[in-house]
Design a protein around this motif. Structure first.
Motif: not given
Length: 354
Positions: A149-156, A209-220
């Motif tokens: 799903r390309g979720l971002a890092f936790p805030s901490w 970092t790499e996965f969260s930076g990919i916007k294309d769902y199929h590429k992920r």
């Protein structure tokens, strides 16, 4: 006086006529015999040719069948040899999966079928991804969804360099007991545990970092298929998650010692005799994860808290009870992303697809 013509030729005419008939008959007989002989030769040749052709066709048919079987065997072998051993399988229809897994008429099988029907018709879960059944599958199920799903890092994690956390526990907080950390089935301990943990955490940071930076769902999705077919990399990622959990437990324990307010789930954790402090939690619970056991329910709370995700679990064996659907943690501090799992026994987990 002229001589009289001899009558002999007239007498020879019938004989000559008969001789001609004999010659015609002889020629006819010879021709007939020749034709008959030629026909027999031709017939024999044709029969031989047909027999030979039939034998050749039979041979090639058997050869084709043999080669077909051998080719089929080699194709199967090569598929088994080079097929990616995905630890998270492709989506399958939920009710088809249920029908295949729960065919009996026992009370438990009937309960499971009703639970799956509840998910399909009322919770709008149409498919399921099967996850490899081992003692990492809870961690695998959660991390796969975070990456896919390309979720971002936790805030901490954005505020700290998580690669330096192993050394921080040792030098800033004096946690030299971390040398007894065990890497799942490897059971590795020793002075180099910090370097090994650092590599695991660095891999987690890089991949996240790499996965969260990919916007294309199929590429992920394609990248997930590659990553989750590499058992060695997977183990490093799961050990990094275990360490992140241990770090959070240690941080909260230090806060508790200074009389700060801590989340209720950690108070519950520290009231257990087997996890009254970070060391006992690591030795009695965390070190076994990936080796002899998976995550317990309270570990799921800690995992959700550490990664700042709300883990919703459908516990199918608890159908028709208040524990059928639970969340870890129950009280998220912010609007954390929600990740869903389903389990038939609280030991192994699969990924529902809405």
């Amino acid at each position: 006086m002229a001589a009289r013509k001899s009558p002999a030729p007239e007498r020879d005419r019938p004989r000559n006529h008969a001789s001609g008939n004999d010659q015609v008959h002889s020629w006819t007989l010879v021709t007939s015999q020749a034709l008959d002989t030629a026909w027999r030769v031709v017939k024999g040749s044709v029969t031989l040719a047909v027999s030979l052709l039939a034998a050749i066709l039979s041979y090639f048919r058997r050869l084709h069948m043999h080669l077909g079987h051998r080719l089929k065997w080699w194709i199967g072998y090569l598929q088994r040899r080079f097929k990616r051993n995905l630890s998270v399988e492709a989506e399958v229809d939920l009710l088809s999966y249920c029908a295949r897994e729960w065919k009996g008429e026992t009370p438990h099988a009937k309960l499971m079928r009703k639970a799956y029907e509840e998910l399909f018709w009322r919770r709008h879960i149409k498919c399921v991804r099967q996850v490899r059944r081992d003692n990492y599958d809870a961690l695998r199920s959660v991390l796969f969804q975070i990456f896919s799903r390309g979720l971002a890092f936790p805030s901490w994690m954005k505020e700290k360099d998580i690669v330096k956390l192993p050394e921080k526990l040792l030098f800033s907080q004096g946690c030299n007991w971390i040398q007894q950390y065990s890497f799942g089935p490897e059971k590795y301990t020793g002075s180099n545990v910090f370097g090994k943990l650092r590599k695991c955490v660095e891999l987690l940071k890089t991949q996240w970092t790499e996965f969260s930076g990919i916007k294309d769902y199929h590429k992920r999705g394609s990248m997930c298929n590659i990553l989750f077919s590499d058992a060695l990399l997977e183990c490093k990622l799961y050990e990094a998650l275990k360490f992140i959990m241990l770090y959070q437990v240690t941080e909260v324990y230090e806060q508790m010692k200074t009389k700060k307010v801590i989340p209720s789930l950690f108070r519950l954790l520290f009231t257990r005799e087997t996890s009254s402090d970070p060391l006992s939690f690591m030795m009695n619970h965390l070190n076994s994860v990936g080796d002899t056991c998976g995550l317990e329910q309270i570990d799921m709370f800690i995992l959700g808290y550490s990664l700042e995700v709300k883990i919703k679990v459908f516990r199918l064996f608890k159908f028709n009870s208040r524990d059928f659907e639970v969340c870890y943690p129950e009280e998220s501090l912010r609007e954390w992303p929600e990740i869903s799992l389903l389990t038939e026994n609280d030991r192994h987990y699969h990924i529902p697809v809405f």
